[in-house]
Design a protein around this motif. Sequence first.
Motif, PDB file in Angstrom:
ATOM      1  N   ARG A  74       0.904  -1.183   0.143  1.00  0.00           N
ATOM      2  CA  ARG A  74       0.112  -0.196   0.066  1.00  0.00           C
ATOM      3  C   ARG A  74       0.767   1.111   0.093  1.00  0.00           C
ATOM      4  O   ARG A  74       0.719   2.210  -0.611  1.00  0.00           O
ATOM      5  N   GLN A  75       1.982   1.048   0.790  1.00  0.00           N
ATOM      6  CA  GLN A  75       2.955   2.418   0.889  1.00  0.00           C
ATOM      7  C   GLN A  75       3.493   2.677  -0.592  1.00  0.00           C
ATOM      8  O   GLN A  75       3.809   3.803  -0.875  1.00  0.00           O
ATOM      9  N   THR A  76       4.117   1.643  -1.152  1.00  0.00           N
ATOM     10  CA  THR A  76       4.423   1.675  -2.337  1.00  0.00           C
ATOM     11  C   THR A  76       3.706   2.349  -3.461  1.00  0.00           C
ATOM     12  O   THR A  76       3.971   3.125  -4.395  1.00  0.00           O
ATOM     13  N   TYR A  77       2.408   1.854  -3.577  1.00  0.00           N
ATOM     14  CA  TYR A  77       1.649   2.450  -4.791  1.00  0.00           C
ATOM     15  C   TYR A  77       0.934   3.710  -4.084  1.00  0.00           C
ATOM     16  O   TYR A  77       0.520   4.639  -5.096  1.00  0.00           O
ATOM     17  N   THR A  78       0.752   3.861  -2.984  1.00  0.00           N
ATOM     18  CA  THR A  78       0.393   5.263  -2.514  1.00  0.00           C
ATOM     19  C   THR A  78       1.570   6.425  -3.199  1.00  0.00           C
ATOM     20  O   THR A  78       1.297   7.585  -3.671  1.00  0.00           O
ATOM     21  N   SER A  79       2.709   6.031  -2.761  1.00  0.00           N
ATOM     22  CA  SER A  79       3.817   7.078  -3.198  1.00  0.00           C
ATOM     23  C   SER A  79       4.110   7.065  -4.731  1.00  0.00           C
ATOM     24  O   SER A  79       4.209   8.318  -5.137  1.00  0.00           O
ATOM     25  N   MET A  80       3.896   5.938  -5.377  1.00  0.00           N
ATOM     26  CA  MET A  80       3.644   6.167  -6.977  1.00  0.00           C
ATOM     27  C   MET A  80       2.523   6.723  -7.263  1.00  0.00           C
ATOM     28  O   MET A  80       2.632   7.864  -8.405  1.00  0.00           O
ATOM     29  N   PHE A  81       1.241   6.853  -6.600  1.00  0.00           N
ATOM     30  CA  PHE A  81       0.380   7.530  -7.099  1.00  0.00           C
ATOM     31  C   PHE A  81       0.518   9.013  -6.736  1.00  0.00           C
ATOM     32  O   PHE A  81       0.043   9.967  -7.391  1.00  0.00           O
ATOM     33  N   PHE A  82       1.123   9.399  -5.823  1.00  0.00           N
ATOM     34  CA  PHE A  82       1.297  10.831  -5.153  1.00  0.00           C
ATOM     35  C   PHE A  82       2.371  11.290  -6.068  1.00  0.00           C
ATOM     36  O   PHE A  82       2.073  12.523  -6.372  1.00  0.00           O
ATOM     37  N   SER A  83       3.250  10.737  -6.514  1.00  0.00           N
ATOM     38  CA  SER A  83       4.230  11.267  -7.358  1.00  0.00           C
ATOM     39  C   SER A  83       3.736  11.531  -8.926  1.00  0.00           C
ATOM     40  O   SER A  83       3.933  12.502  -9.621  1.00  0.00           O
ATOM     41  N   ILE A  84       2.940  10.762  -9.236  1.00  0.00           N
ATOM     42  CA  ILE A  84       2.329  10.969 -10.624  1.00  0.00           C
ATOM     43  C   ILE A  84       1.434  11.732 -10.539  1.00  0.00           C
ATOM     44  O   ILE A  84       1.285  12.632 -11.400  1.00  0.00           O
ATOM     45  N   LEU A  85       0.354  11.965  -9.554  1.00  0.00           N
ATOM     46  CA  LEU A  85      -0.527  13.066  -9.351  1.00  0.00           C
ATOM     47  C   LEU A  85       0.236  14.308  -9.222  1.00  0.00           C
ATOM     48  O   LEU A  85       0.021  15.389  -9.798  1.00  0.00           O
ATOM     49  N   GLY A  86       1.505  14.528  -8.510  1.00  0.00           N
ATOM     50  CA  GLY A  86       2.214  15.594  -8.593  1.00  0.00           C
ATOM     51  C   GLY A  86       2.739  16.135  -9.687  1.00  0.00           C
ATOM     52  O   GLY A  86       2.643  17.441 -10.229  1.00  0.00           O
ATOM     53  N   LEU A  87       3.285  15.196 -10.815  1.00  0.00           N
ATOM     54  CA  LEU A  87       3.830  15.474 -12.125  1.00  0.00           C
ATOM     55  C   LEU A  87       2.586  15.965 -12.893  1.00  0.00           C
ATOM     56  O   LEU A  87       2.606  17.037 -13.599  1.00  0.00           O
ATOM     57  N   PHE A  88       1.713  15.228 -12.466  1.00  0.00           N
ATOM     58  CA  PHE A  88       0.181  15.930 -13.296  1.00  0.00           C
ATOM     59  C   PHE A  88      -0.264  17.304 -13.007  1.00  0.00           C
ATOM     60  O   PHE A  88      -0.588  18.153 -13.909  1.00  0.00           O
ATOM     61  N   ILE A  89      -0.083  17.505 -11.682  1.00  0.00           N
ATOM     62  CA  ILE A  89      -0.591  18.900 -11.136  1.00  0.00           C
ATOM     63  C   ILE A  89       0.481  20.035 -11.627  1.00  0.00           C
ATOM     64  O   ILE A  89       0.093  20.958 -12.136  1.00  0.00           O
ATOM     65  N   ASN A  90       1.705  19.530 -11.470  1.00  0.00           N
ATOM     66  CA  ASN A  90       2.772  20.496 -11.921  1.00  0.00           C
ATOM     67  C   ASN A  90       2.633  20.776 -13.568  1.00  0.00           C
ATOM     68  O   ASN A  90       2.878  22.058 -14.063  1.00  0.00           O
ATOM     69  N   TYR A  91       2.847  19.938 -14.181  1.00  0.00           N
ATOM     70  CA  TYR A  91       2.825  20.228 -15.745  1.00  0.00           C
ATOM     71  C   TYR A  91       1.711  20.431 -16.291  1.00  0.00           C
ATOM     72  O   TYR A  91       1.463  21.103 -17.371  1.00  0.00           O
ATOM     73  N   LEU A  92       0.638  19.951 -15.666  1.00  0.00           N
ATOM     74  CA  LEU A  92      -1.044  20.416 -16.110  1.00  0.00           C
ATOM     75  C   LEU A  92      -1.091  22.061 -16.013  1.00  0.00           C
ATOM     76  O   LEU A  92      -1.456  22.968 -16.670  1.00  0.00           O
ATOM     77  N   GLN A  93      -0.436  22.521 -14.702  1.00  0.00           N
ATOM     78  CA  GLN A  93      -0.405  24.175 -14.607  1.00  0.00           C
ATOM     79  C   GLN A  93       0.500  24.969 -15.527  1.00  0.00           C
ATOM     80  O   GLN A  93       0.083  25.791 -15.832  1.00  0.00           O
ATOM     81  N   THR A  94       1.592  24.200 -15.869  1.00  0.00           N
ATOM     82  CA  THR A  94       2.442  24.742 -16.767  1.00  0.00           C
ATOM     83  C   THR A  94       1.790  24.911 -17.976  1.00  0.00           C
ATOM     84  O   THR A  94       1.883  25.838 -18.622  1.00  0.00           O
ATOM     85  N   TYR A  95       1.351  23.980 -18.527  1.00  0.00           N
ATOM     86  CA  TYR A  95       0.440  23.907 -19.717  1.00  0.00           C
ATOM     87  C   TYR A  95      -0.755  24.836 -19.864  1.00  0.00           C
ATOM     88  O   TYR A  95      -0.732  25.668 -20.993  1.00  0.00           O
ATOM     89  N   TYR A  96      -1.435  25.058 -18.801  1.00  0.00           N
ATOM     90  CA  TYR A  96      -2.489  26.210 -18.784  1.00  0.00           C
ATOM     91  C   TYR A  96      -1.937  27.403 -18.743  1.00  0.00           C
ATOM     92  O   TYR A  96      -2.549  28.456 -19.417  1.00  0.00           O
ATOM     93  N   LEU A  97      -0.895  27.657 -18.042  1.00  0.00           N
ATOM     94  CA  LEU A  97      -0.468  29.000 -18.020  1.00  0.00           C
ATOM     95  C   LEU A  97       0.269  29.540 -19.373  1.00  0.00           C
ATOM     96  O   LEU A  97       0.198  30.793 -19.759  1.00  0.00           O
ATOM     97  N   ARG A  98       0.556  28.645 -20.264  1.00  0.00           N
ATOM     98  CA  ARG A  98       0.911  28.898 -21.531  1.00  0.00           C
ATOM     99  C   ARG A  98      -0.019  29.262 -22.433  1.00  0.00           C
ATOM    100  O   ARG A  98       0.316  30.080 -23.606  1.00  0.00           O
TER     101      ARG A  98
END
Length: 99
Positions: A74-98
């Motif tokens: 559970r910890q492994t998949y949770t950390s993987m989910f959080f890191s993918i979610l963080g990448l999604f949030i960070n790069y989606l924000q950059t995409y919409y700001l452009r």
Amino acid sequence: MKKYSNADPRRPDAVVPFIQPKVSEDAERDAYGLMATVFAMMGIILKHHWGSWWGLIFSMISWANEKQTTKAFRQTYTSMFFSILGLFINYLQTYYLRR
């Protein structure tokens, strides 16, 4: 000349040799999982791209080192989910700001 006098508290016959304690393999696996979670949360909360990337890398290392008999995935998949979610949030924000 005597090497040890009566006033010297050191006794060579009372010396206990150091034996290094054995470290379990689970400690290293848990460290990778902890670092993956910390970096993934840093990527989400502080909006650091590198935090999410390092979280993803450490979660993959933790997933690769996981034993088949371990039920604590559970910890492994949770950390993987959080890191993918963080990448999604960070790069989606950059995409919409452009736009």
